[in-house]
Design a protein around this motif. Structure first.
Motif, PDB file in Angstrom:
ATOM      1  N   UNK A   1       4.579  -7.323   7.247  1.00 13.93           N
ATOM      2  CA  UNK A   1       3.279  -7.793   7.720  1.00 13.93           C
ATOM      3  C   UNK A   1       2.740  -8.866   6.789  1.00 13.93           C
ATOM      4  N   UNK A   2       1.775  -9.595   7.296  1.00  9.93           N
ATOM      5  CA  UNK A   2       1.032 -10.551   6.486  1.00  9.93           C
ATOM      6  C   UNK A   2      -0.355  -9.962   6.326  1.00  9.93           C
ATOM      7  N   UNK A   3      -0.849  -9.954   5.109  1.00 11.95           N
ATOM      8  CA  UNK A   3      -2.153  -9.349   4.874  1.00 11.95           C
ATOM      9  C   UNK A   3      -2.930 -10.132   3.833  1.00 11.95           C
ATOM     10  N   UNK A   4      -4.200  -9.861   3.761  1.00 14.98           N
ATOM     11  CA  UNK A   4      -5.060 -10.440   2.729  1.00 14.98           C
ATOM     12  C   UNK A   4      -5.334  -9.361   1.703  1.00 14.98           C
ATOM     13  N   UNK A   5      -5.373  -9.738   0.442  1.00 15.12           N
ATOM     14  CA  UNK A   5      -5.679  -8.793  -0.624  1.00 15.12           C
ATOM     15  C   UNK A   5      -7.080  -9.070  -1.146  1.00 15.12           C
ATOM     16  N   UNK A   6      -7.819  -8.020  -1.371  1.00 18.51           N
ATOM     17  CA  UNK A   6      -9.176  -8.108  -1.896  1.00 18.51           C
ATOM     18  C   UNK A   6      -9.236  -7.342  -3.211  1.00 18.51           C
ATOM     19  N   UNK A   7     -10.091  -7.773  -4.091  1.00 16.78           N
ATOM     20  CA  UNK A   7     -10.313  -7.005  -5.322  1.00 16.78           C
ATOM     21  C   UNK A   7     -11.756  -7.183  -5.753  1.00 16.78           C
ATOM     22  N   UNK A   8     -12.213  -6.238  -6.548  1.00 18.00           N
ATOM     23  CA  UNK A   8     -13.536  -6.277  -7.136  1.00 18.00           C
ATOM     24  C   UNK A   8     -13.362  -5.976  -8.615  1.00 18.00           C
TER      25      UNK A   8
END
Length: 142
Positions: free
Chosen positions: A133-140
């Protein structure tokens, strides 16, 4: 080429490879502290590739256990120094993680890679990985 588990004595060279070849400028002291933590975990490994006593690459992997998926191992990083690329070093490192994963009862190995690392994508596909899959990664950060 010799593949072995990393030790704290490898920290300087791992840091150098991260900066020069992985293009990750992360503070040395944090790299050293994190390596020490990782080396003391049972669910996390770092293997290094040596050629004539010089570290020319490493692979870092850990458990990936989720209640919605089979137990896998997660490759966090696979880095081979520029001068040692295209000589089978990455394959030997990946072979070592695959062997570790199988011995530990995992059902497979997963990894993520940046979209612009086209050469790495080809390596993974040639090795036998399939893009899932293609996905977006988020972080805080805090």
């Amino acid at each position: 080429i010799n593949i072995r588990k990393a030790t704290m004595d490898d920290c300087d060279r791992i840091y150098e490879i991260n900066v020069k070849d992985f293009k990750y400028e992360y503070p040395y002291e944090v790299t050293k502290s994190n390596l020490e933590k990782v080396l003391n975990k049972d669910d996390h490994v770092v293997f290094v590739a040596e050629d004539e006593g010089k570290i020319i690459g490493y692979i870092e992997a850990r458990d990936h256990i989720a209640i919605y998926a089979p137990e896998l191992k997660d490759v966090m990083a696979l880095v081979v120094s520029e001068e040692a690329r295209h000589k089978g070093v990455g394959k030997k490192l990946m072979d070592t993680v695959i062997e570790w994963a199988k011995k530990d009862g995992a059902q497979g190995v997963r990894l993520t890679t940046r979209e612009d690392r086209v050469i790495a994508h080809k390596f993974y596909e040639d090795y036998g990985f399939e893009m899932s899959k293609i996905q977006k990664n988020f972080k805080m950060m805090f």
